[in-house]
Design an enzyme around this catalytic site. Structure first.
Site, PDB file in Angstrom:
ATOM      1  CG  LEU A  59     -33.117   5.741 -23.062  1.00 14.24           C
ATOM      2  CD1 LEU A  59     -33.677   7.155 -23.001  1.00 14.24           C
ATOM      3  CD2 LEU A  59     -32.795   5.238 -21.663  1.00 14.24           C
ATOM      4  CG  ASP A  60     -36.915  -0.378 -22.334  1.00 16.79           C
ATOM      5  OD1 ASP A  60     -35.992  -0.936 -22.943  1.00 16.79           O
ATOM      6  OD2 ASP A  60     -37.254  -0.667 -21.171  1.00 16.79           O
ATOM      7  NE  ARG A  61     -43.071   1.118 -28.360  1.00 22.53           N
ATOM      8  CZ  ARG A  61     -43.876   0.220 -28.933  1.00 22.53           C
ATOM      9  NH1 ARG A  61     -43.971   0.154 -30.248  1.00 22.53           N
ATOM     10  NH2 ARG A  61     -44.559  -0.635 -28.186  1.00 22.53           N
ATOM     11  CB  THR A  92     -37.680   4.490 -21.039  1.00 20.21           C
ATOM     12  OG1 THR A  92     -38.101   3.257 -20.454  1.00 20.21           O
ATOM     13  CG2 THR A  92     -36.883   5.279 -20.020  1.00 20.21           C
ATOM     14  NE  ARG A 121     -40.616  -1.717 -18.433  1.00 21.65           N
ATOM     15  CZ  ARG A 121     -40.961  -1.892 -19.703  1.00 21.65           C
ATOM     16  NH1 ARG A 121     -40.108  -1.591 -20.678  1.00 21.65           N
ATOM     17  NH2 ARG A 121     -42.161  -2.364 -19.995  1.00 21.65           N
TER      18      ARG A 121
END
Length: 322
Positions: free
Chosen positions: A142-144, A146, A242
């Protein structure tokens, strides 16, 4: 699944030509990044000649792959970082990652990651190792910024199974996102190829030669000027949700990279709600098959309090206007 040692691989005679790093990752269960590191070290050859990751191989090509023994993991456990476990069995953990926490060590993030926190639960030997020494047990990311659910494999067999399920699109990943504007359709599907933005190399974008990418969505709740969506991540490209939402004119609230001035700041709300200070994107639900006996595993993580507070503020504003 491929462990340490020397392995002979042969491309089937009815296979299409393809990049060698993709082929090796597919047939061995190793992550593509790990395969590329092995290739860079000269550990993949054809007729004794080292190959490059972008070498295109054809049907019948014989390959020799050397997978060295894992290096000693030089990463410090971080018991001070809390790990919220949503689901746990002998095969895997499903954790609820908070926003702001990086998943695994990388350039600029040598420590303080989810992996460091996991190492405090038994060391690297407690997790699968086929994704590389810096990613024990890691199946996806997961993105930082998120928050939400992330699978972590406890064994090589489980890690291979979960990675195969992801590749076959048999893991259902559902996200919640607050987006700018009023999304007209109650249900929709975004199909647009994603690749590196040619003008801004640190960003991703919808580009003609990008990788096939699909995101499904459903409207969960409507507000004045904002919409809360449930999103199904059919493919798993970098920043996919996104990028897709920005491309259809509905960027995610709090997004500093793909948002507009208004969406970056988030909604203006009244009452006791805390102003949005992060990306409003949360991995809410995971559905997958048990690597051991095939039963359905479903896990959910409620919205973090800071995101729920924003929705409460929007609801309060709507009630006040009525």
């Amino acid at each position: 699944m491929t462990g340490p040692g020397t392995h002979s691989l042969q491309v089937p005679h009815d296979a299409a030509a393809q990049r060698v790093d993709r082929y090796v990752a597919d047939v061995t269960g190793l992550s593509r990044s790990h395969v590329q590191k092995l290739i860079s070290a000269g550990n993949l050859t054809a007729d004794g000649v080292p190959l490059k990751a972008n070498t295109v191989i054809g049907p019948g090509t014989a390959l020799r792959l050397v997978v060295p023994e894992p290096e000693l993991l030089d990463m410090a456990p971080a018991p001070e970082i809390p790990v919220r476990i949503v689901y746990e069995d002998a095969d895997l953990l499903i954790v609820d990652k908070p926003a702001g926490l990086v998943v695994h060590p990388s350039a600029g993030h040598a420590g303080g990651t989810l992996v460091n926190a996991l190492l405090a639960r038994g060391g690297a030997q407690a997790f699968g190792g086929i994704a590389g020494v810096q990613r024990p047990g890691i199946v996806h990311r997961l993105d930082r910024d998120t928050s939400g659910l992330l699978m972590v494999a406890r064994t090589d067999t489980a890690q291979h199974s979960l990675m195969a399920q992801l590749k076959a699109r048999r893991v259902k990943k559902t996200y919640l996102a607050l987006v700018l504007g009023e999304v007209l359709a109650e249900v929709g599907r975004i199909e647009a190829p994603i690749g590196r933005d040619p003008k801004h190399r640190t960003r991703m974008a919808v580009v003609p030669d990008g990788r096939t990418s699909t995101t499904g969505y459903r409207v969960r709740e409507r507000f004045a000027g904002w919409t809360l969506l449930e999103l199904d991540l059919v493919t798993g490209r970098t920043h996919q949700i996104r990028v897709h939402l920005e491309a259809i004119g509905h960027p995610v609230a709090g997004d500093p990279v793909y948002g507009t001035g208004t969406s970056r700041k988030g909604p203006r709300v009244t009452g006791e709600a805390v102003p949005l200070g992060r990306l409003f994107l949360h991995a809410w639900r995971l559905e997958l098959t048990s690597p051991t006996d095939g039963h359905l595993i479903r896990a959910e993580a409620p919205l973090p309090v800071e995101l729920e507070a924003v929705l409460d503020g929007l609801r309060a504003t709507a009630a006040g206007s009525r």
